[in-house]
Structure formats: structure tokens, C-alpha cells
Design an enzyme around this catalytic site. Structure first.
Site, PDB file in Angstrom:
ATOM      1  N   ASN A 261     -20.702 -17.294 -32.511  1.00  0.00           N
ATOM      2  CA  ASN A 261     -20.866 -18.396 -33.495  1.00  0.00           C
ATOM      3  C   ASN A 261     -19.846 -19.289 -33.284  1.00  0.00           C
ATOM      4  OD1 ASN A 261     -22.721 -16.794 -34.712  1.00  0.00           O
ATOM      5  ND2 ASN A 261     -21.614 -16.134 -36.379  1.00  0.00           N
TER       6      ASN A 261
ATOM      7  N   THR B 247     -30.272 -20.179   2.888  1.00  0.00           N
ATOM      8  CA  THR B 247     -31.239 -20.035   1.856  1.00  0.00           C
ATOM      9  C   THR B 247     -32.401 -20.984   2.445  1.00  0.00           C
ATOM     10  OG1 THR B 247     -29.314 -20.968   0.477  1.00  0.00           O
ATOM     11  CG2 THR B 247     -31.598 -20.731  -0.604  1.00  0.00           C
TER      12      THR B 247
ATOM     13  N   LYS C   6     -35.602 -22.955   2.871  1.00  0.00           N
ATOM     14  CA  LYS C   6     -35.985 -24.303   2.417  1.00  0.00           C
ATOM     15  C   LYS C   6     -37.398 -24.685   2.825  1.00  0.00           C
ATOM     16  CE  LYS C   6     -31.963 -24.870   0.210  1.00  0.00           C
ATOM     17  NZ  LYS C   6     -31.705 -24.950  -1.267  1.00  0.00           N
TER      18      LYS C   6
ATOM     19  N   LYS D 219     -37.409 -25.116  -1.189  1.00  0.00           N
ATOM     20  CA  LYS D 219     -37.075 -24.007  -2.313  1.00  0.00           C
ATOM     21  C   LYS D 219     -38.611 -23.647  -2.714  1.00  0.00           C
ATOM     22  CE  LYS D 219     -34.072 -25.581  -5.731  1.00  0.00           C
ATOM     23  NZ  LYS D 219     -32.416 -25.955  -5.820  1.00  0.00           N
TER      24      LYS D 219
ATOM     25  N   LYS E 153     -31.655 -15.896   2.594  1.00  0.00           N
ATOM     26  CA  LYS E 153     -31.917 -15.593   0.943  1.00  0.00           C
ATOM     27  C   LYS E 153     -32.942 -16.207   0.308  1.00  0.00           C
ATOM     28  CE  LYS E 153     -29.151 -16.941  -2.126  1.00  0.00           C
ATOM     29  NZ  LYS E 153     -29.402 -17.923  -3.215  1.00  0.00           N
TER      30      LYS E 153
ATOM     31  N   ASP F  39     -34.295 -18.632  -2.529  1.00  0.00           N
ATOM     32  CA  ASP F  39     -33.625 -19.449  -3.722  1.00  0.00           C
ATOM     33  C   ASP F  39     -33.872 -19.147  -5.020  1.00  0.00           C
ATOM     34  OD1 ASP F  39     -31.942 -21.836  -4.032  1.00  0.00           O
ATOM     35  OD2 ASP F  39     -33.013 -22.816  -2.372  1.00  0.00           O
ATOM     36  N   GLU F  40     -33.076 -19.726  -5.920  1.00  0.00           N
ATOM     37  CA  GLU F  40     -32.871 -19.136  -7.308  1.00  0.00           C
ATOM     38  C   GLU F  40     -34.281 -19.281  -8.108  1.00  0.00           C
ATOM     39  OE1 GLU F  40     -31.382 -21.946  -6.037  1.00  0.00           O
ATOM     40  OE2 GLU F  40     -32.086 -23.653  -7.290  1.00  0.00           O
TER      41      GLU F  40
ATOM     42  N   HIS G 236     -26.916 -14.946  -8.023  1.00  0.00           N
ATOM     43  CA  HIS G 236     -26.773 -16.537  -7.847  1.00  0.00           C
ATOM     44  C   HIS G 236     -26.607 -17.123  -9.262  1.00  0.00           C
ATOM     45  CE1 HIS G 236     -28.272 -20.445  -7.598  1.00  0.00           C
ATOM     46  NE2 HIS G 236     -28.603 -20.403  -6.430  1.00  0.00           N
ATOM     47  N   ARG G 237     -25.389 -17.939  -9.326  1.00  0.00           N
ATOM     48  CA  ARG G 237     -25.146 -18.425 -10.596  1.00  0.00           C
ATOM     49  C   ARG G 237     -25.912 -19.389 -11.395  1.00  0.00           C
ATOM     50  NH1 ARG G 237     -19.554 -21.746  -9.176  1.00  0.00           N
ATOM     51  NH2 ARG G 237     -20.012 -22.744  -7.229  1.00  0.00           N
TER      52      ARG G 237
ATOM     53  N   HIS H  62     -22.048 -16.449  -6.082  1.00  0.00           N
ATOM     54  CA  HIS H  62     -21.706 -17.770  -5.465  1.00  0.00           C
ATOM     55  C   HIS H  62     -20.668 -18.456  -6.342  1.00  0.00           C
ATOM     56  CE1 HIS H  62     -25.729 -19.016  -4.056  1.00  0.00           C
ATOM     57  NE2 HIS H  62     -25.899 -17.822  -3.822  1.00  0.00           N
TER      58      HIS H  62
ATOM     59  N   LYS I 134     -21.669 -30.002  -1.667  1.00  0.00           N
ATOM     60  CA  LYS I 134     -22.209 -30.967  -2.322  1.00  0.00           C
ATOM     61  C   LYS I 134     -22.108 -30.525  -4.028  1.00  0.00           C
ATOM     62  CE  LYS I 134     -26.748 -28.446  -2.672  1.00  0.00           C
ATOM     63  NZ  LYS I 134     -28.260 -28.334  -2.319  1.00  0.00           N
TER      64      LYS I 134
ATOM     65  N   SER J   7     -21.858 -21.794  -0.939  1.00  0.00           N
ATOM     66  CA  SER J   7     -23.177 -22.175  -0.518  1.00  0.00           C
ATOM     67  C   SER J   7     -23.295 -23.567  -1.312  1.00  0.00           C
ATOM     68  CB  SER J   7     -24.119 -21.175  -1.036  1.00  0.00           C
ATOM     69  OG  SER J   7     -25.568 -21.817  -1.070  1.00  0.00           O
TER      70      SER J   7
HETATM   71  O1  LIG Z   1     -29.880 -23.570  -2.532  1.00  0.00           O
HETATM   72  C1  LIG Z   1     -28.659 -23.577  -2.421  1.00  0.00           C
HETATM   73  C2  LIG Z   1     -27.882 -24.097  -1.334  1.00  0.00           C
HETATM   74  O2  LIG Z   1     -28.810 -24.839  -0.385  1.00  0.00           O
HETATM   75  P1  LIG Z   1     -28.029 -25.741   0.861  1.00  0.00           P
HETATM   76  O3  LIG Z   1     -27.199 -25.077   1.699  1.00  0.00           O
HETATM   77  O4  LIG Z   1     -29.265 -26.521   1.561  1.00  0.00           O
HETATM   78  O5  LIG Z   1     -27.388 -27.013   0.011  1.00  0.00           O
HETATM   79  C3  LIG Z   1     -28.077 -22.993  -3.434  1.00  0.00           C
HETATM   80  O6  LIG Z   1     -28.776 -22.640  -4.722  1.00  0.00           O
HETATM   81  C4  LIG Z   1     -26.584 -23.415  -4.091  1.00  0.00           C
HETATM   82  O7  LIG Z   1     -25.756 -22.981  -3.129  1.00  0.00           O
HETATM   83  C5  LIG Z   1     -26.195 -23.059  -5.435  1.00  0.00           C
HETATM   84  O8  LIG Z   1     -24.919 -23.633  -5.706  1.00  0.00           O
HETATM   85  P2  LIG Z   1     -23.544 -22.499  -5.807  1.00  0.00           P
HETATM   86  O9  LIG Z   1     -23.457 -21.935  -4.619  1.00  0.00           O
HETATM   87  O10 LIG Z   1     -22.500 -23.730  -5.948  1.00  0.00           O
HETATM   88  O11 LIG Z   1     -23.857 -21.844  -7.261  1.00  0.00           O
HETATM   89 MG   LIG Z   2     -30.510 -22.969  -4.184  1.00  0.00          MG
END
Ligand SMILES: O=C(COP(=O)(O)O)[C@H](O)[C@H](O)COP(=O)(O)O
Ligand SMILES: [Mg+2]
Length: 486
Positions: free
Chosen positions: A125, A175, A177, A179, A203, A205-206, A295-296, A328, A335, A380
Site C-alpha cells: 500500500n 534469442t 528472431k 520474436k 532461447k 523470446d519473452e 527473463h526480466r 537478464h 540497446k 542481452s
Molecule cells: O530479445 C531480446 C534481445 O534481442 P536482441 O539480442 O536481438 O536485441 C531480449 O528480450 C532482451 O535482452 C531483453 O532485455 P534485457 O536483457 O535487458 O532484460
Molecule cells: Mg526479447
């Protein structure tokens, strides 16, 4: 910032009506935290006209026992013990209206081994409390007695390396791609190419779970076929993080069991599943000898702005307690958000046996880890082979370096992208082991290796100018080791 205790004693303390929090016993400047106390450091931004000490006392109150008015039922409890105590308030350097408030909580306020219970108090709260404009949980000191009630990482860095038979260098991943949208068969082809080309892991992706274009079973089957074929082709152990994130625990267990049946060494979950689900999956992973990747996804909604939310360093601490093996933790050069000094703090939390206070890295407290396993941080997000020297220098050796676009976007194809990354890593490790100055000589070392590795040459040519130079939103407030201590 100091103000003597104003706690009202005796029967006046329990007179009906509204009383300032600092008078109710939530501001105790003379309090010395016990070894067993949980301590939190909050960044408090009081509304105009609200006294910072009163705001700190209110945070202590609202995150422990208090309500807005005096209640006589306090007298049926050991109220003095159960009240959290704000014991110190410092103005945040270079700000007018922000304060760091240190609050101590008795261990008995928390259920053993439950992040859900801890967070219901500490970030409950109180984050909606009107007298505050903003509130951010900057850091926590979790006492040994409390750390010991958690399982910690299911597998840990040491055993992960033993199972994978890979030592002395960061692990490499990618990751898949795009996605979303690939069919199971095409997805498996990406995995095979990347692993055969030289990566250790691929891996999910999220946001890939079980969508109309690819059922989760399809994905798991094709991924494991690719893993097995790549292992046979290279003689190395390979893996693919199978994302078991789903709508219910039952679904997640079913997916995890299937991953195990297929012989996967690793599964994956997203932070958005919540702390109880994370702890359940960590226990499952421990029972089933599985590495657990986290994965965060979602964290930036509350970690990135300094004026409100929870610092990622706290999320990293909770994740280590909760029992994930990978998390992560940022790339610095990629980026996504990641100030170098702040990110170093996250990595230390994952990998230290004891994390000392380091204000210049945003670490407010000494943190014992009481022999909990270590978490492998994962770098990543927008990284590529040309940054290998920087990545190794900034992030060290116990880390997974993950290149999604930086593998799959390679002009010669996925396997070539993987080879470029592997060769870049191996030449950099060799140079480091030979004692060379990889930070300054890094580009030369890569160019030299590229002479006999066309995939690396093409990777360097394609991505040489790609950088993400933007101001960080989350740099530490103390630039040098300050005298402040908890
Ligand atoms: O898909 C990717 C990166 O793909 P790419 O390598 O093509 O940019 C992840 O979801 C990010 O790492 C998440 O960010 P973080 O790791 O900061 O949580
Ligand atoms: Mg991702």
C-alpha cells in the site's frame, strides 16, 4: 538530517484520533538495527509542505503495522517490536526534494522463504500513499537469518558449468528472431544453425508461449531435435531455453515436465509470472535437475525511473533468494537501459559470496549471501561481435552473452553469425589470458582474427558503427565512496 525522537510514551500514545507517524514510534533516530533486521532504503519525494522525517515515518508505518489513526488493539501486540523504524534520513545528493530514508523491520514481520509476503509489506500500500509524490525502493539489506530461509538458485553457476562442460569463458547465446510468427519447423532450423555455428544456447523470446502459429509442444519438439543434432554435429553440449511461461501453474508444470521428458537441460520463465510462481518453478527446477532462466520482461515499467518504483538491484536480490539460475541483468553497451556503474552493482549481487556496500555502484548495504548459489547474469539486447572486448571487460567471465539480432541478422546467415560471435569471444579470451590490454587493443584483436574468419569480418563490417549512446536514466547518486553507512 536529524530530528530527535518524538515518540509519545505512556497512555497518551493510545488516545483515539489521528497522530503523526513520528509521534507513534515510526521515527527512532537512536535505533541501532539488529543483525537480524531487514533494512530498506527508500528514495522519498514528499508532497510540498510534508516534512521529510514525517514522510519517512509514514513509510515505515504504512509498510509495517500502522493505519491512518490510532488503534487501541496495538496494545494487544508487542507493538514496539513490530513497528518498523525509520532511523535515518539523508537528502539525496544534487536534489532539492528527494531523501533517502533508512527503515529497519524486525525479522518476525516476515514469513520465512516467501518473497510474496516480503513484498506485500515493503512495496505494498505504501506506494500509493498520498502525502508522497514519489517513492522508490533503492536497496535492501536482507539479514543472514532471513537469507537462509530461501532455497536460492536451483543449480548455480558452478554446477551449470559442470553440466555444460564449459569453463573459462562467458557462455554464448541467441534469442530466436523474429520474436513471433515462425512455425515450429522454421524455428527449429534457426536453433540448429545457431548452435551448430558455435553458440552454447539459443532461447525463446519473452513473449513466445503457445500461439496459433506455433503450439508450445511443436516448439519444444523442434528445439530439442535441433539441440540433439547440433550436439551430434559439434561434440559439444548445447541447450535451448524452453519458455514454459503460461496462464496457470498447472500449465507451466506440464510444459516443464515435457521439456524434461525431451531431455532439455534448461527451462525459462518470465518475471511477469510473479514471485510465487517463480519460487514454485525454482523448487521444481531443483527437484528435476533443471537450470532455470529468468527473463526480466516487465521490469522496466517500475525499475527505470528514479522517482518511483523499485530498483532493479532489489529485483536481482529477490530473484537470487527466489531461486533462479539466470537473470537478464543488462549489457551496458547494448540497446536497453544500463548505466555501467549501476549495472556492475546488479552483476555483483548475482555473483558475489558477500556483496559489500558500494555507493558508487548503487549498493547501499553489505549483503551476506549465506552460501546461496550464484546467479549467472545474462547480457542481452542489441549487442554484437564488435563489442566483445567491452563486454568481457565490463561483465567478466561468468555471464551469458546473448546476441539475437547479432546472430540471426548476419549477412551470411545464422550459422555464420554464430561463428562470428564464437571466434570473437575465443580470440578475446586468448588475448586476455595472454595478458593483453583488451579494452584498448580490442578492435585490433578482432580485426586480426577476422583475417582468417570471413563471418567475423562480415559481422564487424555490418555492425561496426552501431552504438546506442543515450543518457542513462538510472545512474548512482553517490559518485565516489561516501561516508554514509547504514
Ligand atoms: O530479445 C531480446 C534481445 O534481442 P536482441 O539480442 O536481438 O536485441 C531480449 O528480450 C532482451 O535482452 C531483453 O532485455 P534485457 O536483457 O535487458 O532484460
Ligand atoms: Mg526479447
Amino acid at each position: 538530517m536529524q530530528q530527535a525522537s518524538q515518540t509519545i510514551k505512556g497512555k497518551d500514545r493510545y488516545k483515539s484520533g489521528v497522530m503523526e507517524y513520528r509521534k507513534m514510534g515510526y521515527w527512532e533516530p537512536d535505533y541501532e538495527p539488529k543483525e537480524t533486521d531487514v533494512i530498506a532504503c527508500f528514495r522519498i519525494i514528499p508532497q510540498d509542505g510534508v516534512d521529510p522525517i514525517e514522510a519517512a515515518a509514514a513509510v515505515a508505518g504504512e509498510s509495517s503495522t500502522a493505519t491512518w489513526t490510532v488503534v487501541w488493539t496495538d496494545r494487544l501486540t508487542a507493538a514496539e517490536k513490530y513497528r518498523a523504524k525509520a532511523y535515518r534520513v539523508d537528502q539525496v545528493p544534487n536534489t532539492e526534494d528527494q531523501y533517502f530514508a533508512y527503515i529497519a523491520y524486525d525479522l518476525d514481520l516476515f514469513e520465512s522463504g516467501s518473497i510474496a509476503n516480503l513484498t506485500a509489506s515493503i512495496i505494498g500500500n505504501v506506494f500509493g500513499f498520498k502525502p508522497l509524490k514519489g517513492l522508490r525502493l533503492e536497496d535492501m539489506r536482507l539479514p543472514t537469518a532471513y537469507v537462509k530461509t530461501f532455497q536460492g538458485p536451483a543449480t548455480g553457476i558452478v554446477v551449470e558449468r559442470e553440466r555444460l562442460d564449459k569453463f573459462g569463458r562467458p557462455l554464448l547465446g541467441a534469442t530466436v528472431k523474429p520474436k513471433l510468427g515462425l512455425s515450429g519447423r522454421n524455428y527449429g532450423r534457426v536453433v540448429y544453425e545457431a548452435l551448430k555455428g558455435g553458440l552454447d544456447f539459443t532461447k525463446d523470446d519473452e513473449n513466445i508461449n503457445s500461439q496459433p502459429f506455433m503450439d508450445w509442444r511443436e516448439r519444444f519438439l523442434y528445439c530439442m531435435e535441433a539441440v540433439n543434432k547440433a550436439q551430434a554435429a559439434t561434440g559439444e553440449i548445447k541447450g535451448s531455453y524452453l519458455n514454459v511461461t503460461a496462464a496457470t501453474m498447472e500449465d507451466m508444470y506440464e510444459r516443464a515436465e515435457f521439456a524434461k521428458e525431451l531431455g532439455s537441460s534448461i527451462i525459462m520463465i518470465d518475471l511477469v509470472i510473479g514471485w510465487t510462481a517463480i519460487q514454485s518453478m525454482a523448487k521444481w527446477a531443483r527437484r528435476n535437475n533443471m537450470i532455470l532462466h529468468l527473463h526480466r520482461a516487465g521490469h522496466s515499467t517500475y525499475t527505470r525511473q528514479k522517482t518511483h518504483g523499485v530498483s532493479f538491484r532489489v529485483i536481482a536480490k529477490w530473484s537470487r533468494l527466489a531461486g533462479v539460475d539466470h537473470i537478464h541483468a543488462g549489457t551496458v553497451v547494448g540497446k536497453l537501459e544500463g548505466d555501467p556503474a549501476t549495472t556492475k552493482g546488479y552483476y555483483d549481487i548475482c555473483r558475489d559470496e558477500f556483496t559489500p556496500q558500494k555507493l558508487e555502484n548503487g549498493i547501499f548495504f553489505d549483503q551476506p549471501w549465506a552460501s546461496l548459489n550464484k546467479v549467472m547474469p545474462v547480457a542481452s539486447g542489441g549487442i554484437h561481435a564488435g563489442q566483445m572486448h567491452q563486454l568481457l571487460d565490463l561483465l567478466g567471465e561468468d555471464v551469458v552473452l546473448q546476441f539475437g539480432g547479432g546472430t540471426i541478422g548476419h549477412p551470411m546467415g545464422i550459422a555464420a553469425g554464430a561463428t562470428a560471435n564464437r571466434v570473437a569471444l575465443e580470440c578475446m579470451i586468448l588475448a586476455r589470458n595472454e595478458g593483453r590490454d583488451i579494452v584498448n587493443e580490442g578492435p585490433d584483436i578482432l580485426n586480426e582474427a577476422a583475417k582468417s574468419c570471413t563471418p567475423l569480418k562480415q559481422a564487424l563490417d555490418t555492425w561496426k558503427d552501431v552504438t546506442f549512446n543515450y543518457t542513462s536514466t538510472d545512474s548512482p547518486d553517490y559518485q565516489v565512496t561516501a561516508t554514509a553507512s547504514a
